[in-house]
Design an enzyme around this catalytic site. Structure first.
Site, mmCIF file in Angstrom:
data_model
loop_
_atom_site.group_PDB
_atom_site.id
_atom_site.type_symbol
_atom_site.label_atom_id
_atom_site.label_comp_id
_atom_site.label_asym_id
_atom_site.label_seq_id
_atom_site.Cartn_x
_atom_site.Cartn_y
_atom_site.Cartn_z
ATOM 1 C CG ASP A 1 -1.709 1.237 1.428
ATOM 2 O OD1 ASP A 1 -2.331 1.576 0.482
ATOM 3 O OD2 ASP A 1 -1.394 1.811 2.397
ATOM 4 C CD GLU B 1 -2.332 2.453 -3.568
ATOM 5 O OE1 GLU B 1 -3.489 2.587 -3.766
ATOM 6 O OE2 GLU B 1 -1.722 2.162 -2.077
#
Length: 705
Positions: free
Chosen positions: A342, A378
């Site tokens: 993330d 990401e």
């Protein structure tokens, strides 16, 4: 109680069958107490007198799995100097393998009295906070082996443990929403029939629902608020949180592996649940605030490139050690097959800039365990220069946000999209080719947890997030969505038909694209969140997948999605491991290029055609006789050839089948049909024939090898 010196490594609580070794790092604290917690609310404090390189440690004979514990850090509470030690706060072990209980929010779990952030608060937090747990590391893995599915054969399925399983009618109620539910035959059967090879789980590291959401009667549903990087989230366990969650998670992984499905974890190593200078003191902040967090020039405050209040200090050797230890633990002990990071751009920040050669990536590159599993970035954060799609090191794959945006733009009718769409369809060579990566570096997706579901993407122009309690200000406002003429629910059959066709277009495009496709859970059922594009706090039926009843006939869109995944699996021309050359391939004795582009009139595309503002249609020839990469034993790969006809314009359009690229073709996909699939003896098309495509539809023609 006997207290032996113990060892400084491994960090955390390590049970060996006779007792437990405890080891915790803190350079800021003068003294560390290990507190053994008892069920009657009392605790036994043991000072950790041994210290090696600021790691305090002790071995306690007879301390068994299930024992709850925490730490108290005695040291300076000087926020102006970045120091926040407070022995009144029971702290979680950063290396805890399991966490018990939940937080009872109130002033006691904060290091300061409300309204006076520079003063020390001496209320005891132990009755109001979570506890670390000693776990039994032994587990019968049997003959478990990682599937090790190659990227070119991978189909990712992003899912939430609870959201995927909470409403499944075949699951016993006591299992719904848990790790055990993932191992249930009903879930595994659905995934295997869909063609999924890898389950990408939204965060399962122990996380916290923050104070603000609790006050609003909401939950942190998504889980991007980690407090324990080694512990499976205890609320997803069906039968206890004294270590049972570890066994249950391992059992789920073992069952998924037996079905050939990899397990990939969405991990949040960029920040923690302790928030900014006004956040609670739960673990890292109280143990050694300046070693764990990036502090501002005024060390009262935190640098924040994540939008969550803090960022971990990626140039700290202790933070880097913790992250690498965590990654190795989940691979070696929990048998997971990879990670999706993330806000991964934050991991690259050593100071302010994003540095692709930062220490974290160096460590991953050379690590013999972590470097061999799937690593997905990401590739953005909210800091300056944080959008880094295409800039990660060669070992990494990336969520390709440019693919998502371009595919959405094409099908909603944005002008000047065709040229970029062609690049995204063929693997985004502009992003990945110059650093030695392949098309498989691109994780292609149209939807994910963050944003509209596929159904909502074609049903809403605007977000509808009022249920989140933020006045509809949260969530992305520019979604590249199109409601097909009516906002939200409707019974207009023309609008419903168009929406269904658009969803088929998106799924077909995804499966026909070079790269690695990722589906978002429930999109195969056309699930809706009622236009909520930021359901992070909706732990309810807004965000849970609604399954059909057990005896219901298969839904047409589910059948279409399965068929598109199957088409991709059966034909290597859609999952090439190398970029197209744009010319005939040597040694194939085929004069045709490996890829060719045509206007609807059947003429090869020119620069003028690519640049035309209103151009929304084209044909693509994929030569199955010109695949340049060899098979696993060096053999030549042969496949059928395909002609992909895209009509993203609002009018039906006549396409001319190119001559000299095959005499006869058969239609295998037509998104204008309600099923998306022609009959088994699909329409036969000859070279030079004219084929009418409905508005906003695509057709796939196949020519046998």
């Amino acid at each position: 109680m006997q207290v032996w010196p113990g060892q400084a490594y491994p960090l955390g609580a390590s049970y060996d069958g006779a007792g437990t070794n405890f080891a915790v790092f803190s350079e800021a604290a003068h003294r560390i107490e290990l507190c053994l917690l008892h069920d009657d609310g009392s605790e036994t404090a043991v000072e950790l007198r041994e210290s090696d390189a600021f790691v305090r440690h002790a071995y306690l004979p007879g301390i068994m799995p299930g024992q709850r514990y925490g730490y108290r850090a005695h040291g300076p509470y000087e926020p102006e100097n970045g120091l926040r030690c407070n022995s009144a706060k029971l702290l979680l072990d950063p290396y805890a393998r399991a966490v018990s209980g939940s937080i009872e929010w109130g002033e006691a779990v904060y290091g300061y009295p409300f309204g006076s952030p520079d003063e020390r608060n001496d209320q005891d937090s132990a009755p109001h906070t979570m506890a670390s747990v000693v776990v039994n590391p032994y587990f019968d893995w049997g003959d478990d082996r990682p599937p090790r599915t190659e990227y070119h054969e991978t189909v990712l399925y992003e899912a939430h443990v609870k959201g995927l399983t909470m409403l499944h009618p075949a699951l016993p109620e006591e299992l719904r929403g848990t790790y055990a539910a993932l191992a249930h035959p009903a879930i595994i059967e659905h995934l295997t029939e869909l063609g999924v090879t890898a389950l990408e789980l939204m965060p399962v590291h122990q996380f916290v629902t923050d104070h603000r959401l609790v006050d609003m009667d909401l939950n942190n549903y998504w889980g991007y608020n980690t407090i324990g990087f080694f512990a499976p989230h205890n609320m997803y366990a069906s039968w206890g949180d004294r270590g049972e969650q570890v066994l249950e998670f391992k059992s789920a992984v073992r069952a998924l592996h037996q079905a050939g499905i990899e397990v990939i974890l969405d991990v949040v190593y960029n920040h923690t649940a302790e928030g900014n200078h006004l956040g609670p003191t739960l673990s890292f902040k109280g143990l050694d605030n300046p070693s764990y967090y990036r502090l501002a020039d005024d060390p009262r405050y935190y640098m924040d490139t994540t939008g969550t209040g803090n960022s971990l200090l990626m140039r700290s050797p202790h933070v880097l050690q913790m992250i690498m230890d965590s990654l190795r633990y989940w691979v070696e002990e929990m048998h997971v097959d990879g990670f999706r990071f993330d806000l991964a751009a934050t991991l690259a920040r050593q100071f302010h800039e994003v540095d692709r050669l930062s220490s974290f990536f160096d460590l991953v590159q050379q690590d013999p365990v972590v470097s061999r599993v799937k690593l997905i970035a990401e590739p953005w954060d909210v800091g300056e220069g944080g959008y880094q799609v295409g800039n990660f090191p060669p070992l990494w794959t990336e969520w390709n946000g440019k693919y998502r945006d371009t595919v959405r733009d094409l099908w909603r009718g944005e002008p000047r999209t065709l040229a970029e769409f062609a690049g995204r369809l063929t693997g985004s060579s502009d992003l990945y080719q110059d650093d030695g990566r392949r098309p498989l570096a691109s994780i292609n997706f149209v939807t994910c947890h963050d944003g509209f579901t596929l159904n909502d993407l074609v049903s809403y122009n605007d977000k509808h997030n009022d249920a989140n309690g933020e006045g509809n200000r949260d969530g992305e406002s520019h979604n590249r969505s199109w409601n097909c003429g009516v906002e939200g629910e409707t019974d207009d059959p023309e609008v419903l038909d168009l929406r269904a066709r658009q969803m088929r277009n998106f799924v077909a495009t995804l499966m026909l694209s070079q790269g690695v496709p990722m589906l978002s859970h429930g999109d195969e059922f056309a699930r809706t969140q009622g236009g909520n594009n930021n359901a992070y706090c909706q732990d309810n039926e807004v965000a849970w997948v609604r399954w059909a009843e057990e005896d219901a006939p298969p839904e047409p869109f589910l059948e279409f999605t399965r068929a598109m995944v199957r088409l991709r699996k059966e034909h290597p021309v859609f999952r090439r491991r190398r970029f197209f050359h744009g010319r005939p391939v040597e040694g194939t004795h085929d004069e045709l290029s490996d890829i060719s582009w045509f206007t609807p009139e059947g003429e090869e595309m020119t620069q003028k055609d690519w640049g035309a503002a209103q151009a929304r249609s084209m044909a693509v020839f994929l030569n199955g006789n010109a695949i340049s990469e060899p098979g696993p034993r060096g053999e030549r790969i042969l496949d059928d050839s395909f002609l992909l006809l895209f009509n993203a314009s609002p009018e039906e359009l006549e396409f001319v089948v190119p001559v000299n690229h095959g005499r006869q073709w058969e239609a295998v996909v037509d998104t204008a049909l309600a099923t998306g699939l022609p009959a088994d003896d699909g329409q036969k098309v000859q070279a030079g024939d004219r084929l009418t495509l409905a508005a906003r539809s695509l057709t796939v023609l196949r020519r046998p090898a």
